[in-house]
Design an enzyme around this catalytic site. Structure first.
Site, PDB file in Angstrom:
ATOM      1  N   GLN A 268      -4.272  -7.375  -5.250  1.00  0.00           N
ATOM      2  CA  GLN A 268      -3.270  -7.374  -6.332  1.00  0.00           C
ATOM      3  C   GLN A 268      -3.824  -6.603  -7.536  1.00  0.00           C
ATOM      4  OE1 GLN A 268      -3.739 -10.817  -4.695  1.00  0.00           O
ATOM      5  NE2 GLN A 268      -2.562  -9.637  -3.258  1.00  0.00           N
TER       6      GLN A 268
ATOM      7  N   LYS B 232      -6.818   0.596  -3.956  1.00  0.00           N
ATOM      8  CA  LYS B 232      -8.086  -0.162  -3.991  1.00  0.00           C
ATOM      9  C   LYS B 232      -8.802  -0.072  -2.648  1.00  0.00           C
ATOM     10  CE  LYS B 232      -5.722  -3.803  -5.121  1.00  0.00           C
ATOM     11  NZ  LYS B 232      -4.404  -3.204  -5.364  1.00  0.00           N
TER      12      LYS B 232
ATOM     13  N   GLY C 285      -2.209  -5.509   0.990  1.00  0.00           N
ATOM     14  CA  GLY C 285      -2.177  -4.508   2.055  1.00  0.00           C
ATOM     15  C   GLY C 285      -3.010  -3.349   1.556  1.00  0.00           C
ATOM     16  N   HIS C 286      -4.206  -3.202   2.082  1.00  0.00           N
ATOM     17  CA  HIS C 286      -5.135  -2.169   1.599  1.00  0.00           C
ATOM     18  C   HIS C 286      -5.289  -1.093   2.674  1.00  0.00           C
ATOM     19  CE1 HIS C 286      -7.130  -5.072  -1.517  1.00  0.00           C
ATOM     20  NE2 HIS C 286      -5.832  -4.956  -1.652  1.00  0.00           N
TER      21      HIS C 286
ATOM     22  N   ASP D  10      -1.326  -1.925  -5.260  1.00  0.00           N
ATOM     23  CA  ASP D  10      -1.155  -0.731  -4.427  1.00  0.00           C
ATOM     24  C   ASP D  10      -1.648   0.546  -5.109  1.00  0.00           C
ATOM     25  OD1 ASP D  10       0.049  -2.433  -2.563  1.00  0.00           O
ATOM     26  OD2 ASP D  10       2.010  -2.145  -3.487  1.00  0.00           O
TER      27      ASP D  10
HETATM   28  P1  GDP Z   1      -4.119  -0.942  -2.349  1.00  0.00           P
HETATM   29  O1  GDP Z   1      -3.292  -2.137  -2.079  1.00  0.00           O
HETATM   30  O2  GDP Z   1      -4.509  -0.827  -3.795  1.00  0.00           O
HETATM   31  O3  GDP Z   1      -5.299  -0.799  -1.445  1.00  0.00           O
HETATM   32  O4  GDP Z   1      -3.169   0.327  -2.063  1.00  0.00           O
HETATM   33  P2  GDP Z   1      -2.194   0.506  -0.792  1.00  0.00           P
HETATM   34  O5  GDP Z   1      -2.999   0.871   0.372  1.00  0.00           O
HETATM   35  O6  GDP Z   1      -1.244  -0.624  -0.672  1.00  0.00           O
HETATM   36  O7  GDP Z   1      -1.298   1.712  -1.298  1.00  0.00           O
HETATM   37  C1  GDP Z   1      -1.830   2.941  -1.636  1.00  0.00           C
HETATM   38  C2  GDP Z   1      -1.175   4.020  -0.751  1.00  0.00           C
HETATM   39  O8  GDP Z   1      -1.471   5.286  -1.275  1.00  0.00           O
HETATM   40  C3  GDP Z   1      -1.700   4.015   0.674  1.00  0.00           C
HETATM   41  O9  GDP Z   1      -0.686   4.466   1.525  1.00  0.00           O
HETATM   42  C4  GDP Z   1      -2.839   5.030   0.613  1.00  0.00           C
HETATM   43  O10 GDP Z   1      -3.114   5.641   1.860  1.00  0.00           O
HETATM   44  C5  GDP Z   1      -2.269   6.028  -0.353  1.00  0.00           C
HETATM   45  N1  GDP Z   1      -3.244   6.730  -1.194  1.00  0.00           N
HETATM   46  C6  GDP Z   1      -4.378   6.260  -1.763  1.00  0.00           C
HETATM   47  N2  GDP Z   1      -4.945   7.197  -2.550  1.00  0.00           N
HETATM   48  C7  GDP Z   1      -4.132   8.278  -2.477  1.00  0.00           C
HETATM   49  C8  GDP Z   1      -4.144   9.560  -3.102  1.00  0.00           C
HETATM   50  O11 GDP Z   1      -5.014   9.897  -3.901  1.00  0.00           O
HETATM   51  N3  GDP Z   1      -3.107  10.401  -2.790  1.00  0.00           N
HETATM   52  C9  GDP Z   1      -2.102  10.062  -1.925  1.00  0.00           C
HETATM   53  N4  GDP Z   1      -1.130  10.955  -1.682  1.00  0.00           N
HETATM   54  N5  GDP Z   1      -2.067   8.878  -1.330  1.00  0.00           N
HETATM   55  C10 GDP Z   1      -3.057   7.985  -1.610  1.00  0.00           C
HETATM   56  P1  IMO Z   2      -2.343  -5.240  -3.016  1.00  0.00           P
HETATM   57  O1  IMO Z   2      -3.657  -5.956  -2.914  1.00  0.00           O
HETATM   58  C1  IMO Z   2       1.633  -5.125  -4.781  1.00  0.00           C
HETATM   59  C2  IMO Z   2       3.467  -8.998  -5.720  1.00  0.00           C
HETATM   60  C3  IMO Z   2       4.707  -9.388  -4.964  1.00  0.00           C
HETATM   61  C4  IMO Z   2       5.422 -10.208  -6.011  1.00  0.00           C
HETATM   62  C5  IMO Z   2       4.259 -10.947  -6.705  1.00  0.00           C
HETATM   63  C6  IMO Z   2       4.018 -12.351  -6.190  1.00  0.00           C
HETATM   64  O2  IMO Z   2      -1.955  -4.538  -1.766  1.00  0.00           O
HETATM   65  O3  IMO Z   2      -2.287  -4.392  -4.235  1.00  0.00           O
HETATM   66  P2  IMO Z   2       2.922 -13.295  -3.951  1.00  0.00           P
HETATM   67  O4  IMO Z   2       3.316 -13.135  -2.504  1.00  0.00           O
HETATM   68  O5  IMO Z   2       1.549 -12.841  -4.267  1.00  0.00           O
HETATM   69  O6  IMO Z   2       3.186 -14.684  -4.462  1.00  0.00           O
HETATM   70  O7  IMO Z   2       3.941 -12.340  -4.769  1.00  0.00           O
HETATM   71  O8  IMO Z   2       3.114 -10.150  -6.466  1.00  0.00           O
HETATM   72  N1  IMO Z   2       2.307  -8.641  -4.875  1.00  0.00           N
HETATM   73  C7  IMO Z   2       1.856  -7.395  -4.697  1.00  0.00           C
HETATM   74  N2  IMO Z   2       2.345  -6.210  -5.113  1.00  0.00           N
HETATM   75  N3  IMO Z   2       0.478  -5.162  -4.094  1.00  0.00           N
HETATM   76  C8  IMO Z   2      -0.053  -6.340  -3.695  1.00  0.00           C
HETATM   77  O9  IMO Z   2      -1.276  -6.448  -3.135  1.00  0.00           O
HETATM   78  C9  IMO Z   2       0.667  -7.523  -3.956  1.00  0.00           C
HETATM   79  N4  IMO Z   2       0.456  -8.831  -3.682  1.00  0.00           N
HETATM   80  C10 IMO Z   2       1.452  -9.500  -4.271  1.00  0.00           C
HETATM   81  O10 IMO Z   2       5.446  -8.252  -4.575  1.00  0.00           O
HETATM   82  O11 IMO Z   2       6.021  -9.373  -6.968  1.00  0.00           O
HETATM   83 MG    MG Z   3      -1.436  -2.638  -1.214  1.00  0.00          MG
END
Ligand code: GDP
Ligand code: IMO
Ligand code: MG
Length: 426
Positions: free
Chosen positions: A224, A16, A40-41, A13
Site C-alpha cells: 500500500q 514498489k 499486488g507487486h 501501485d
Molecule cells: P506496486 O504495488 O507498488 O508494486 O506496483 P504494481 O506492480 O501494482 O503497479 C505498478 C505497475 O507499473 C506494474 O504493472 C509494473 O510492471 C509497472 N511499472 C513499474 N515501473 C514502471 C515504469 O517505470 N514504467 C512503466 N511503463 N511501467 C512500470
Molecule cells: P499495493 O501494495 C492500491 C486500497 C483499496 C481501497 C483501500 C482499502 O499493490 O500498492 P483494503 O482491501 O486494503 O481494505 O482496501 O486501499 N488498496 C490498494 N490500492 N494498491 C494496493 O496495494 C492497495 N491495497 C489496498 O483499493 O481503496
Molecule cells: Mg500494486
C-alpha cells in the site's frame, strides 16, 4: 547493520515491487511488514511477469531470505497458492520464513469485508474485499487468531469457537447470512493448511535481529502507501495497517535506529483505486491516456485505476512522514507523448492556498490544484539506461519534482522491466 525501507508515497501501485526487486540484488533479506494480499507487486524479469501478493519481492533471488513479518495479515490459502504457483514457475520458495505473530485472515473476515462494503452502499471504501480490514480489527480487538496458533490445534479451536460465536451472530442478525461452521473452518486450517505451512513458521523477530547484528542488509518492503495509511492517509478511505516507514519497525520487530535509509516510490503521475479524495484527478481524455499508456488496471483485482497529474503536496507530506532519504520516480515513460505536463504545487480552497497537506479532510475534498506547467519531451524514453539518454525536458521534469518535495530523486523508471531504471544524481 543496515535496514532500508521501501515505501509507497501516493495511493499504492507506485512500482514498489519493481524497486524492491532491483534493490534486493544487494540484500540478504527482504521483509514484508504490513498489509496482506490486498497488495499486488509486479516484477517483470526477462519478459515474464510475476504479480506477488504476500511473498516479498526479493523471493526471486536465491541469495535472499524472504520474510513475512508479524505486521502482515496472512490468508494461508492464498499464501500456499502463491508459493505453489511460484514453485511451478521455477522460483524456489523454500527459504521463506513466516512470523508466528502474524495474524490469520479467516473466512469470516473476507465475508464481512464484502458485506460491510455492500452495507455502506455509495459510501463504500472500495476495498479489495480480501478481509484485510476485519482481520486487523480483530487483531486490535484481541480476538485475532495468529499464524502460531496453527501449530497448536487445541488453542486454535478454542479461539475460533469463541470468536465465531460473535461473528455468526453478526452474520445472521445483521446481514441475514448463514452461520459458518467452526469445525469446517478448523479442519481446513488445521488439516489442510497447517501441515504445509508449519515448516515455514518461525521467529522472524529473532531472525531479522540476528541478520542485522551480523551486518547483513535487510530490505523492508512496504505494501500500500503513505496515503492509504490508517493514521496518515485519507481516512476512512485507507487500508487498515501502517504502510509508512514507522510501520516497518513495528511490523518487522526492529528498533527505529536500525533503519538507515528510507526510499520512497512515486509514479511520475498519480493513480488511485477505490474511493476517496484525489485533488489532481482527471476525468477527461488526458486521464484516459494515462490509464491507457500506463496500463492502469489493478494487478490482482483488475480494477481500472483513477488517474491524475503528479501532486507535489502529497510528496512533501510523504517526505516528512517517512523521513525519506531519497525518492524513486517510476513510469516516467508513460508521459513520453504529452506536449505539456502539469505538476500540482499547492491546493486552493475557499480563497486559501495550502502548500502543506491540510489536516482537515473536508479541505481536501473541496480543494482545487494549483498547477505549474512544464514542457513535455515527446520522445521515447523506454530504452534509456543512462542519464544522458534522457531528453533535457525529461531531466528538467525530474529535477522540478525533486525540488518541489525536497528529496533527491536517484532512480527513474522508464519501463516495467527489471533493468528499466535510469540512475540520477539529483
Ligand atoms: P506496486 O504495488 O507498488 O508494486 O506496483 P504494481 O506492480 O501494482 O503497479 C505498478 C505497475 O507499473 C506494474 O504493472 C509494473 O510492471 C509497472 N511499472 C513499474 N515501473 C514502471 C515504469 O517505470 N514504467 C512503466 N511503463 N511501467 C512500470
Ligand atoms: P499495493 O501494495 C492500491 C486500497 C483499496 C481501497 C483501500 C482499502 O499493490 O500498492 P483494503 O482491501 O486494503 O481494505 O482496501 O486501499 N488498496 C490498494 N490500492 N494498491 C494496493 O496495494 C492497495 N491495497 C489496498 O483499493 O481503496
Ligand atoms: Mg500494486
Amino acid at each position: 547493520m543496515s535496514a532500508t525501507v521501501v515505501v509507497g508515497c501516493q495511493w499504492g501501485d507506485e512500482g514498489k515491487g519493481k524497486l524492491t526487486d532491483l534493490l534486493a540484488r544487494e540484500m540478504q533479506m527482504v521483509v514484508r511488514y504490513q498489509g496482506g494480499h490486498n497488495a499486488g507487486h509486479t516484477v517483470v524479469v526477462n519478459g515474464r511477469t510475476f504479480a506477488l501478493q504476500l511473498l516479498p519481492s526479493g523471493v526471486l533471488y536465491h541469495h535472499v531470505t524472504p520474510v513475512i513479518g508479524n505486521g502482515v495479515v496472512v490468508d494461508p490459502k492464498v499464501l500456499l497458492e502463491e508459493m505453489a504457483a511460484l514453485t511451478a514457475a521455477g522460483v524456489d520458495c523454500s527459504r521463506l520464513v513466516v512470523s508466528g505473530g502474524a495474524h490469520l485472515i479467516m473466512p469470516y473476515h473476507q465475508e464481512l469485508d464484502a458485506l460491510t462494503e455492500r452495507y455502506l452502499g455509495r459510501n463504500k471504501l472500495g476495498t479489495t474485499k480480501r478481509g484485510i480490514g476485519p482481520a486487523y480489527a480483530d487483531k486490535s480487538a484481541r480476538v485475532g487468531i495468529r499464524v502460531q496458533d496453527l501449530l497448536d490445534p487445541k488453542i486454535f479451536r478454542e479461539k475460533l469457537d469463541v470468536v465465531l460465536k460473535e461473528k455468526n451472530l453478526i452474520l445472521a442478525k445483521v446481514y441475514n447470512r448463514l452461520p459458518l461452521s467452526a469445525s469446517d473452518i478448523a479442519d481446513r486450517y488445521l488439516d489442510e493448511y497447517a501441515p504445509k505451512l508449519a515448516p515455514f513458521i518461525g521467529d522472524t523477530v529473532g531472525l531479522i535481529g540476528d541478520a542485522l547484528a551480523a551486518g547483513h542488509d535487510v530490505l523492508l518492503e512496504g505494501a500500500q502507501a503513505t496515503f492509504l495509511d490508517l493514521d496518515h492517509g485519507t481516512y476512512p478511505f485507507v487500508t487498515s495497517s501502517n504502510p509508512v516507514a514507522g510501520g516497518a519497525c513495528v511490523g518487522a520487530g526492529i528498533g527505529p535506529l536500525s533503519v538507515t535509509s528510507v526510499i520512497g516510490v512515486a509514479k511520475a503521475y498519480v493513480t488511485r483505486v477505490g474511493s476517496g479524495p484525489f485533488v489532481t484527478e482527471l476525468h477527461d481524455e488526458t486521464g484516459d491516456l494515462l490509464v491507457e499508456r500506463g496500463r492502469e488496471y489493478g494487478t490482482n483485482t483488475g480494477r481500472r485505476r483513477r488517474t491524475g497529474w503528479l501532486d507535489a503536496v502529497m510528496l512533501r507530506q510523504a517526505a516528512r512522514l517517512n523521513s525519506l532519504s531519497e525518492l524513486a520516480l517510476t513510469k516516467l515513460d508513460v508521459l513520453d507523448t504529452f506536449e505539456t505536463l502539469k505538476v500540482c504545487v499547492a491546493y486552493e480552497s475557499e480563497g486559501r492556498r495550502y502548500d502543506r497537506m491540510p489536516y482537515h479532510q473536508t479541505v481536501l475534498h473541496k480543494a482545487t490544484p494549483v498547477y505549474e506547467e512544464l514542457p513535455g519531451w515527446q520522445a521515447d524514453t523506454s530504452a534509456a539506461t543512462e542519464l544522458h539518454h534522457l531528453p533535457a525536458a525529461a531531466k528538467d521534469y525530474v529535477h522540478f519534482v525533486s525540488e518541489q518535495c525536497g528529496v533527491p530523486i536517484k532512480l527513474v523508471g522508464v519501463g516495467p522491466g527489471r533493468d528499466q531504471f535510469v540512475r540520477f544524481a539529483s
